[in-house]
Design a protein around this motif. Structure first.
Motif, mmCIF file in Angstrom:
data_model
loop_
_atom_site.group_PDB
_atom_site.id
_atom_site.type_symbol
_atom_site.label_atom_id
_atom_site.label_comp_id
_atom_site.label_asym_id
_atom_site.label_seq_id
_atom_site.Cartn_x
_atom_site.Cartn_y
_atom_site.Cartn_z
ATOM 1 N N ILE B 127 -68.785 60.433 -46.110
ATOM 2 C CA ILE B 127 -68.551 59.458 -47.180
ATOM 3 C C ILE B 127 -67.281 58.658 -46.878
ATOM 4 O O ILE B 127 -67.257 57.433 -47.007
ATOM 5 N N VAL B 128 -66.236 59.363 -46.439
ATOM 6 C CA VAL B 128 -65.001 58.664 -46.080
ATOM 7 C C VAL B 128 -65.288 57.638 -44.991
ATOM 8 O O VAL B 128 -64.836 56.501 -45.039
ATOM 9 N N MET B 129 -66.102 58.059 -44.019
ATOM 10 C CA MET B 129 -66.406 57.166 -42.911
ATOM 11 C C MET B 129 -67.143 55.917 -43.393
ATOM 12 O O MET B 129 -66.873 54.805 -42.947
ATOM 13 N N ILE B 130 -68.082 56.117 -44.335
ATOM 14 C CA ILE B 130 -68.867 54.991 -44.819
ATOM 15 C C ILE B 130 -67.978 53.925 -45.438
ATOM 16 O O ILE B 130 -68.159 52.731 -45.227
ATOM 17 N N PHE B 131 -66.973 54.374 -46.207
ATOM 18 C CA PHE B 131 -66.159 53.397 -46.914
ATOM 19 C C PHE B 131 -64.956 52.938 -46.109
ATOM 20 O O PHE B 131 -64.508 51.810 -46.249
ATOM 21 N N ALA B 132 -64.444 53.800 -45.244
ATOM 22 C CA ALA B 132 -63.226 53.435 -44.516
ATOM 23 C C ALA B 132 -63.521 52.508 -43.337
ATOM 24 O O ALA B 132 -62.751 51.591 -43.066
ATOM 25 N N SER B 133 -64.656 52.747 -42.660
ATOM 26 C CA SER B 133 -64.910 51.974 -41.445
ATOM 27 C C SER B 133 -64.994 50.464 -41.683
ATOM 28 O O SER B 133 -64.307 49.700 -41.012
ATOM 29 N N PRO B 134 -65.802 50.008 -42.665
ATOM 30 C CA PRO B 134 -65.857 48.551 -42.870
ATOM 31 C C PRO B 134 -64.493 47.977 -43.269
ATOM 32 O O PRO B 134 -64.131 46.876 -42.875
ATOM 33 N N LEU B 135 -63.738 48.769 -44.027
ATOM 34 C CA LEU B 135 -62.400 48.354 -44.434
ATOM 35 C C LEU B 135 -61.515 48.142 -43.219
ATOM 36 O O LEU B 135 -60.838 47.129 -43.068
ATOM 37 N N LEU B 136 -61.540 49.142 -42.356
ATOM 38 C CA LEU B 136 -60.725 49.090 -41.151
ATOM 39 C C LEU B 136 -61.157 47.911 -40.277
ATOM 40 O O LEU B 136 -60.342 47.258 -39.641
ATOM 41 N N THR B 137 -62.472 47.669 -40.285
ATOM 42 C CA THR B 137 -62.997 46.598 -39.450
ATOM 43 C C THR B 137 -62.435 45.248 -39.855
ATOM 44 O O THR B 137 -62.075 44.439 -39.009
ATOM 45 N N THR B 138 -62.348 45.013 -41.178
ATOM 46 C CA THR B 138 -61.834 43.716 -41.611
ATOM 47 C C THR B 138 -60.388 43.522 -41.143
ATOM 48 O O THR B 138 -59.992 42.420 -40.780
ATOM 49 N N ILE B 139 -59.628 44.613 -41.145
ATOM 50 C CA ILE B 139 -58.261 44.504 -40.634
ATOM 51 C C ILE B 139 -58.293 44.271 -39.130
ATOM 52 O O ILE B 139 -57.579 43.440 -38.593
ATOM 53 N N ALA B 140 -59.172 45.029 -38.466
ATOM 54 C CA ALA B 140 -59.182 45.001 -37.001
ATOM 55 C C ALA B 140 -59.540 43.629 -36.449
ATOM 56 O O ALA B 140 -59.169 43.301 -35.326
ATOM 57 N N PHE B 141 -60.254 42.839 -37.234
ATOM 58 C CA PHE B 141 -60.597 41.509 -36.746
ATOM 59 C C PHE B 141 -59.362 40.628 -36.558
ATOM 60 O O PHE B 141 -59.388 39.647 -35.851
ATOM 61 N N LYS B 142 -58.281 41.009 -37.219
ATOM 62 C CA LYS B 142 -57.044 40.239 -37.071
ATOM 63 C C LYS B 142 -56.277 40.633 -35.814
ATOM 64 O O LYS B 142 -55.214 40.098 -35.540
ATOM 65 N N PHE B 143 -56.814 41.628 -35.079
ATOM 66 C CA PHE B 143 -56.069 42.166 -33.938
ATOM 67 C C PHE B 143 -56.160 41.265 -32.712
ATOM 68 O O PHE B 143 -57.241 40.870 -32.291
ATOM 69 N N GLY B 144 -55.006 40.945 -32.152
ATOM 70 C CA GLY B 144 -54.978 40.269 -30.864
ATOM 71 C C GLY B 144 -54.650 41.273 -29.782
ATOM 72 O O GLY B 144 -54.586 42.477 -30.060
ATOM 73 N N PRO B 145 -54.465 40.829 -28.553
ATOM 74 C CA PRO B 145 -54.166 41.762 -27.460
ATOM 75 C C PRO B 145 -52.921 42.617 -27.715
ATOM 76 O O PRO B 145 -52.918 43.800 -27.387
ATOM 77 N N ALA B 146 -51.887 42.009 -28.327
ATOM 78 C CA ALA B 146 -50.658 42.781 -28.563
ATOM 79 C C ALA B 146 -50.929 43.936 -29.512
ATOM 80 O O ALA B 146 -50.516 45.072 -29.269
ATOM 81 N N GLU B 147 -51.684 43.651 -30.613
ATOM 82 C CA GLU B 147 -51.991 44.703 -31.579
ATOM 83 C C GLU B 147 -52.847 45.794 -30.941
ATOM 84 O O GLU B 147 -52.619 46.982 -31.158
ATOM 85 N N LEU B 148 -53.825 45.344 -30.150
ATOM 86 C CA LEU B 148 -54.710 46.334 -29.528
ATOM 87 C C LEU B 148 -53.925 47.234 -28.591
ATOM 88 O O LEU B 148 -54.105 48.456 -28.586
ATOM 89 N N PHE B 149 -53.021 46.623 -27.815
ATOM 90 C CA PHE B 149 -52.221 47.445 -26.919
ATOM 91 C C PHE B 149 -51.391 48.451 -27.715
ATOM 92 O O PHE B 149 -51.347 49.636 -27.396
#
Lengths: 163, 512
Positions: B127-149
């Motif tokens: 259940i945590v995964m169901i709700f947390a993953s899409p949330l995290l994804t919206t943040i992750a879309f803002k990630f550039g190479p520096a953030e990913l590193f």
């Protein structure tokens, strides 16, 4: 598990571990140096490996320097990595069997290769008799034919001669 | 919320498709079996079966591999409770109270409790995964190479310092893994690196060969003629496995607390499952009215650690799937399996491959139900399986490894890779290094280098980019704090975690 002799061994091991890391790190950095390091803005192929090599070497120095302070005994036992030196006969049979698998696979095909790796590895265990090893090998050869050659169609002929 | 439920419904549709269900079932079954066998963990099971997935469709492939993963956790508990034999380290804690229960004739109850707790914990994790993953994804879309590193840096640091053993050694092994990932052709310039003129190395080292060497052959090299024979005359009836109402009540709060601990730790990339179970056990001892009773067969001592292990297992998939950053070596292997299929895990995974993401989540539930049902009649079989002598087991596994590694590229050259990594792994383990971080570094290495170079290209070589961008700065900051905390802990000789470990280790030594 935590007898005093273990303690001594544990920090000795860290000296060897540290030395190994220094050797690996230094040689990686040395090799990377020849690949063109480039600049920070335009990194050459050698930059990243060079940095890693240096960091590994630093870890090695730190490990050897802090070797005495390490807790041992209880924690080491728990970590599950308190390994002895491998049994000579067992280890050499496993290594030899694997090497033989390569050559038999290259020149004679899947079945001889299967025979080599299973039979030779099995002989590495002191409690296996030659007869038991042969029975096990026969079983695995059947598995090789039915599962890998017939069902999964492994790209290796059952028998061949030469390259 | 509604969207998530709809997606989940779709996921069940995917997971219930005939062949998906079949492979999921197969994975769970194999995982369960291998989890029972001593010395064979999820890592070796997944690396041995990985070549099989090359020819499969990505969905059943990933469902099967995930099934092996959580199936093996159920299996591990069986060996721990009935035979005092933790086939992989997270279950060491379960032995403490599980085996005394078996000695008191309550082994069946302990297993029943374990299953209920595992199922509950896994459900919460899902259940945590169901709700947390899409949330995290919206943040992750803002990630550039520096953030990913920076987040990869944090993941690697956490993975190498928070798992088992000395943090310094963990870091060294992660770096060694990064170095192994460098082998091959440099993407940017086309230069061969560490290929030593061997054409087969131009594509880099084969992940399956590295994994099988480190987790398969290295283990055999160390354990041959060193394994003790296992004897057991445990008999199990289904009736024995049903806990009484009082026992269930006793298990309830430990189960909830264990689940919470596991969920918390699962969300942190890189914390190993072993630490999680130890902390869950320590928490139970802290809240107990009479802590001295632990180790004598307390239900709480079984329920909490098992629950924590299972919720962590599920939550672990969050960073792996939505950010592309594996939490531990098993996740690194799963990530590698996706990459081999041409699927890049990361923020775009959920939108681009909903069948994989939601199908996987749905299959977790189905798999866990299958495990519950399966385990009841099969426990007796598993216990029998434990008596398959090691001397038959490892030569057969050697054969599977050799053929498996050959099929990855239909090339016998891989045999040399697997052998070299087997010998290197054994050598490192003799020197008390833990080899799992190597895998983490190996899988993340190429991505990390790529993002590092890209970030610095963008900033024209100014390292400050990693601390100027707020998200990246946060990760760098956490990494720095983590590093300081670990160094400080080492300075004081024993961190709190080490203390907990030692405490439990002493008890294990007494119990053994």
């Amino acid at each position: 598990m935590s007898d005093p002799s273990n303690k001594k061994k544990t920090w000795n091991k860290d000296y060897y571990g540290g030395a190994l890391l220094v050797i690996v790190g230094a040689s990686a950095a040395y090799a990377a140096n020849s690949y063109n390091l480039g600049t920070l803005a335009h990194m050459g192929p050698g930059y990243f490996p060079f940095a890693i090599g240096v960091l590994i070497a630093i870890c090695g120095v730190l490990l050897a320097a802090t070797a005495k302070k390490k807790p041992s005994g209880g924690e080491a036992a728990l970590v599950g990595h308190q390994h002895d030196i491998p049994d000579f006969r067992g280890a050499s049979c496993i290594i030899l069997g694997t090497i033989l698998f390569y050559f038999a696979g290259e020149y004679f095909g899947l079945l001889p290769a299967t025979f080599c790796i299973v039979f030779v590895s099995a002989l590495g265990d002191r409690s296996n008799s030659v007869f038991q090893a042969l029975i096990l090998t026969a079983g695995m050869m059947i598995v090789a034919v039915v599962i890998f050659w017939w069902a999964l169609q492994v790209q290796m002929p059952l028998f061949k001669w030469g390259i | 919320m509604e969207q998530s439920l709809q997606d989940l419904w779709y996921g069940f549709g995917v997971a219930f498709q005939g062949h998906n269900l079949m492979w999921s079932f197969f994975g769970v079954l194999v995982g369960n079996l291998i989890g029972v066998l001593p010395g064979m963990g999820a890592l070796s099971a997944i690396s041995i079966l990985l070549p099989l997935t090359y020819t499969m469709h990505p969905v059943p492939a990933i469902l099967m591999l995930a099934g092996i993963f959580y199936g093996s956790q159920y299996g591990g508990a069986i060996g721990a409770i009935l035979l005092n034999l933790p086939s992989h380290p997270p279950h060491a804690v379960t032995c403490l109270d599980g085996f005394p229960m078996t000695k008191k004739g309550k082994g069946g109850t302990a297993l029943g409790i374990t299953m209920i707790c595992s199922f509950f914990a896994a459900s919460v994790g899902i259940i945590v995964m169901i709700f947390a993953s899409p949330l995290l994804t919206t943040i992750a879309f803002k990630f550039g190479p520096a953030e990913l590193f920076s987040i990869m840096l944090l993941g690697l640091l956490a993975g190498s310092t928070m798992s088992r053993g000395s943090p310094l050694k963990g870091v060294a092994m992660t770096l060694f893994g990064l170095l192994c990932g460098v082998v091959g052709t440099d993407v940017n310039t086309g230069a061969f690196r560490f290929a030593f003129g061997i054409p087969e190395l131009s594509d880099g080292l084969e992940m399956v060969a590295v994994a099988m060497g480190l987790f398969g052959i290295a283990d055999f090299l160390l354990n041959v003629n060193r394994m003790k024979a296992i004897t057991s005359n445990t008999r199990m009836r289904i009736r024995d496995m049903r806990p009484s109402l009082a026992e269930l009540k006793e298990a309830f709060w430990p189960m909830v607390r264990g689940t919470a601990v596991g969920t918390l730790f699962g969300a942190m990339p890189g914390t190993g499952p072993t630490i999680t179970t130890f902390i869950a056990y320590a928490v139970e001892q802290k809240v107990a009215k009479d802590p001295s009773k632990f180790g004598t067969g307390m239900i709480a001592g079984v329920a909490a650690p098992e629950a924590s292990a299972h919720s962590k297992t599920q939550v672990d998939f969050i960073p792996t799937m939505s950010l592309g950053i594996p939490g531990d070596a098993v996740m690194a292997l799963l990530l590698g399996a996706l990459l081999i299929q041409g699927i890049q895990p990361g923020p775009q995974l959920i939108s681009e491959h909903p069948d994989i993401f939601w199908g996987l989540i749905a299959s977790f539930w189905i798999g866990n139900v299958i495990l519950m049902i399966l385990n009841v009649p099969l426990i007796g079989v598993w216990v029998k399986m434990l008596q398959v002598p090691y001397r038959y087991l490892f030569p057969s596994a050697m054969f599977f490894i050799a053929v498996g590694v050959f099929t990855t590229q239909n090339s016998l050259f891989q045999i040399w890779e697997v052998l070299v990594f087997g010998i290197v792994g054994a050598l490192l383990m003799v020197l008390d290094f833990s080899v799992a971080p190597i895998m983490l570094g190996f899988v993340l290495g190429p991505m990390m280098e790529e993002n590092f170079r890209r970030a610095l290209l963008l900033s024209r070589g100014d390292m400050a980019i990693f601390v100027q961008r707020p998200i990246s700065a946060t990760f760098v900051g956490i990494s720095a704090v983590l590093l300081l905390a670990v160094t400080w802990g080492a300075w004081r000789k024993k961190s709190r975690i080490a203390k907990v470990q030692e405490m439990v280790a002493e008890e294990t030594a007494v119990a053994a």
